[in-house]
Design an enzyme around this catalytic site. Structure first.
Site, PDB file in Angstrom:
ATOM      1  N   TYR A  28       1.232   1.651   0.788  1.00 20.88           N
ATOM      2  CA  TYR A  28      -0.035   1.148   0.254  1.00 20.88           C
ATOM      3  C   TYR A  28      -0.418  -0.183   0.902  1.00 20.88           C
ATOM      4  O   TYR A  28       0.417  -1.030   1.184  1.00 20.88           O
ATOM      5  CB  TYR A  28      -0.002   1.022  -1.271  1.00 20.88           C
ATOM      6  CG  TYR A  28       1.116   0.190  -1.861  1.00 20.88           C
ATOM      7  CD1 TYR A  28       0.888  -1.112  -2.285  1.00 20.88           C
ATOM      8  CD2 TYR A  28       2.404   0.727  -2.007  1.00 20.88           C
ATOM      9  CE1 TYR A  28       1.905  -1.869  -2.852  1.00 20.88           C
ATOM     10  CE2 TYR A  28       3.421  -0.020  -2.576  1.00 20.88           C
ATOM     11  CZ  TYR A  28       3.167  -1.315  -2.988  1.00 20.88           C
ATOM     12  OH  TYR A  28       4.183  -2.072  -3.551  1.00 20.88           O
ATOM     13  N   HIS A  30       1.161   0.439 -13.442  1.00 22.36           N
ATOM     14  CA  HIS A  30       0.915  -0.982 -13.223  1.00 22.36           C
ATOM     15  C   HIS A  30      -0.527  -1.180 -12.742  1.00 22.36           C
ATOM     16  O   HIS A  30      -0.973  -0.501 -11.825  1.00 22.36           O
ATOM     17  CB  HIS A  30       1.864  -1.540 -12.164  1.00 22.36           C
ATOM     18  CG  HIS A  30       3.309  -1.303 -12.464  1.00 22.36           C
ATOM     19  ND1 HIS A  30       4.284  -1.322 -11.491  1.00 22.36           N
ATOM     20  CD2 HIS A  30       3.961  -1.052 -13.633  1.00 22.36           C
ATOM     21  CE1 HIS A  30       5.467  -1.094 -12.034  1.00 22.36           C
ATOM     22  NE2 HIS A  30       5.301  -0.912 -13.327  1.00 22.36           N
TER      23      HIS A  30
END
Length: 473
Positions: free
Chosen positions: A133, A70
């Protein structure tokens, strides 16, 4: 097995902007500790100061869990809290590196910075892996995303566990091959004041660049209310503010005084607030009028402000406001020549019509052509030069306005002796309206912009070229 005791270090990868950081992990019988994100130390190594706004954690129960590829329109700081992953990154941005691939393993002692538009994916190599993240934007249904099939033959990622043997979502299985991927375009650049003389030069400098948007006053008036909601600002990477109030003498009285403050100071403060909120680079064009001209040598970027008139005061206030944006370039210039009515064209016209002018000879500086300013702005943005203030004028020996008038007369075949030098006081002695005081010394030091790899053109050569084009037009 997590490696303890490494020094903090940055490792470049073949994908531009994608960098791995080796993280110091300190362990004992109780467990371990690390600084997973440490802005001061990591930016000192060269990591972008990307301004994260959200922290996400993806927990994976089993070995072989596979996610991606992605690419999102934001930057990511990827690390592992527990466990270990095999990561694969594919550049899905427009440009020469489109399709470039990088793979590596991450454990708690390694992290990776993923620039906007680089496809991100991973496969867990241990059970109970916590993949974490940071991102510097919030998810939006209106943002542009790109995806790549995990099994794409062109990328040819060598997954440690064959994809036929692992858990993959149906969406990930059905993503397109590289040939069918829509590349992520760069963030937009917005040029304000695009119909002015510098704006026209910026149109030329960015001709054909699909990601650059131009707005004249009718398209976006920076002094109008509602500037914060005038655009979807998260889509922009830079704002070049070429809009300004430049009627120097009219600024000395109302309503010009209020208009100058509105355009040159208040509007810049609004743009700086927008740039700060959305991590946009703000380019603000400054002026030699922020100085009083009393210095004996060339002005550097560090010299203190001392404006003489209202225009200079508003430009100094605008510079102060622009500098509050963490990402900013203040491009300070002087004696600007571009399209439209200007000193050079006036002198050329007088020479051709047989008029012998009286021209000020006690103000010194260098001409600056708008093409040079536009080229310098593009250079600063393209090269990611250190943020701050840069002087940009023509290169060469300083001259007075009378000297320049003589050069124009000579260039068009007229006798330069027809030009008479007069003092500023004498020139404006008969003025019936207020006149703004001018700095006597407008010479700006160019060492800082030159050190970035940009050398301005000699003003004399630019003058000759400008007059040749003017003759043809």
């Amino acid at each position: 097995m997590t490696e303890y005791g490494k020094a903090l270090s940055l490792v470049e990868t073949p994908i531009p902007g994608l960098v791995v950081l080796e993280l110091p992990v300190h362990g004992d019988a109780r467990g371990w500790f690390k600084e997973n994100w440490q802005r001061e130390k990591m930016t000192a190594l060269g990591l972008p100061d990307f301004g994260p706004v959200q922290n996400n954690v993806s927990f994976n129960d089993a070995v072989g869990t596979t996610r991606g590829i992605h690419a999102e329109p934001w930057d990511k700081w990827v690390s592992v809290a527990t466990g270990r992953i095999f990561g694969a990154w594919v550049d899905l941005r427009e440009g020469p590196s489109f399709g470039a691939v990088y793979t590596t393993e991450l454990d708690p002692s390694r992290a990776i910075f993923v620039p906007r538009g680089v496809g991100n994916s991973y496969q867990t190599l241990e059970a109970d892996t916590a993949y974490t993240y940071l991102v510097n934007d919030h998810w939006s249904p209106n943002a542009s995303y790109s995806f790549l099939n995990l099994a794409d033959e062109t990328a040819a990622i060598e997954w440690p566990i064959p994809l036929a043997e692992v858990e993959i979502s149906e969406k990930d299985k059905n993503h397109p091959r590289l040939a069918d991927v829509t590349p992520i375009p760069p963030k937009r650049i917005l040029v304000l004041g695009a119909d002015g003389q510098l704006g026209l030069a910026l149109r030329e400098a960015y001709a054909g660049a699909a990601h650059v948007e131009f707005a004249g006053r009718s398209g976006l008036d920076v002094t109008a209310p509602g500037l914060r909601d005038a655009r979807r600002w998260r889509d922009y990477g830079a704002i070049i503010n070429a809009a300004a109030y430049t009627a120097v003498d009219a600024a000395e009285v109302s309503p010009g005084r209020a208009d100058a403050w509105s355009a040159n100071a208040v509007a810049v403060a609004s743009l700086a607030a927008i740039a700060t909120e959305f991590a946009i680079t703000l380019v603000q064009v400054s002026s030699d009028y922020v100085f009083d001209g009393a210095k004996s040598g060339a002005y550097t970027e560090e010299d203190p402000f001392a404006p003489l008139g209202v225009y200079g005061q508003t430009k100094a206030a605008g510079d102060i406001a622009a500098a509050t944006a963490p990402r900013h370039y203040i491009v300070r210039t002087s004696w600007v020549i571009g399209e439209g009515k200007n000193f050079v064209r006036t002198m050329a016209s007088l020479a051709e019509r047989g008029v012998d002018p009286k021209v000020v000879d006690d103000q010194i500086g260098r001409l600056t052509f708008t093409a040079d300013i536009a080229a310098a702005i593009r250079h600063l943005l393209d090269s990611s030069a250190p943020f701050g203030t840069y002087n940009v004028t023509g290169e060469g020996e300083a001259a007075s306005w009378a000297d320049i008038a003589c050069a124009v007369f000579a260039a068009v075949g007229a006798d330069p002796e027809r030009v008479s030098g007069v003092s500023t006081a004498e020139y404006f002695a008969s003025a019936t309206a207020p006149v703004s005081p001018r700095p006597r010394n407008s010479v700006l030091e160019l060492a800082k912009i030159t050190a970035t790899g940009f050398t301005p053109s000699a003003w004399t050569a630019s003058l000759d070229a400008y007059l040749q084009v003017s003759d043809r037009s």
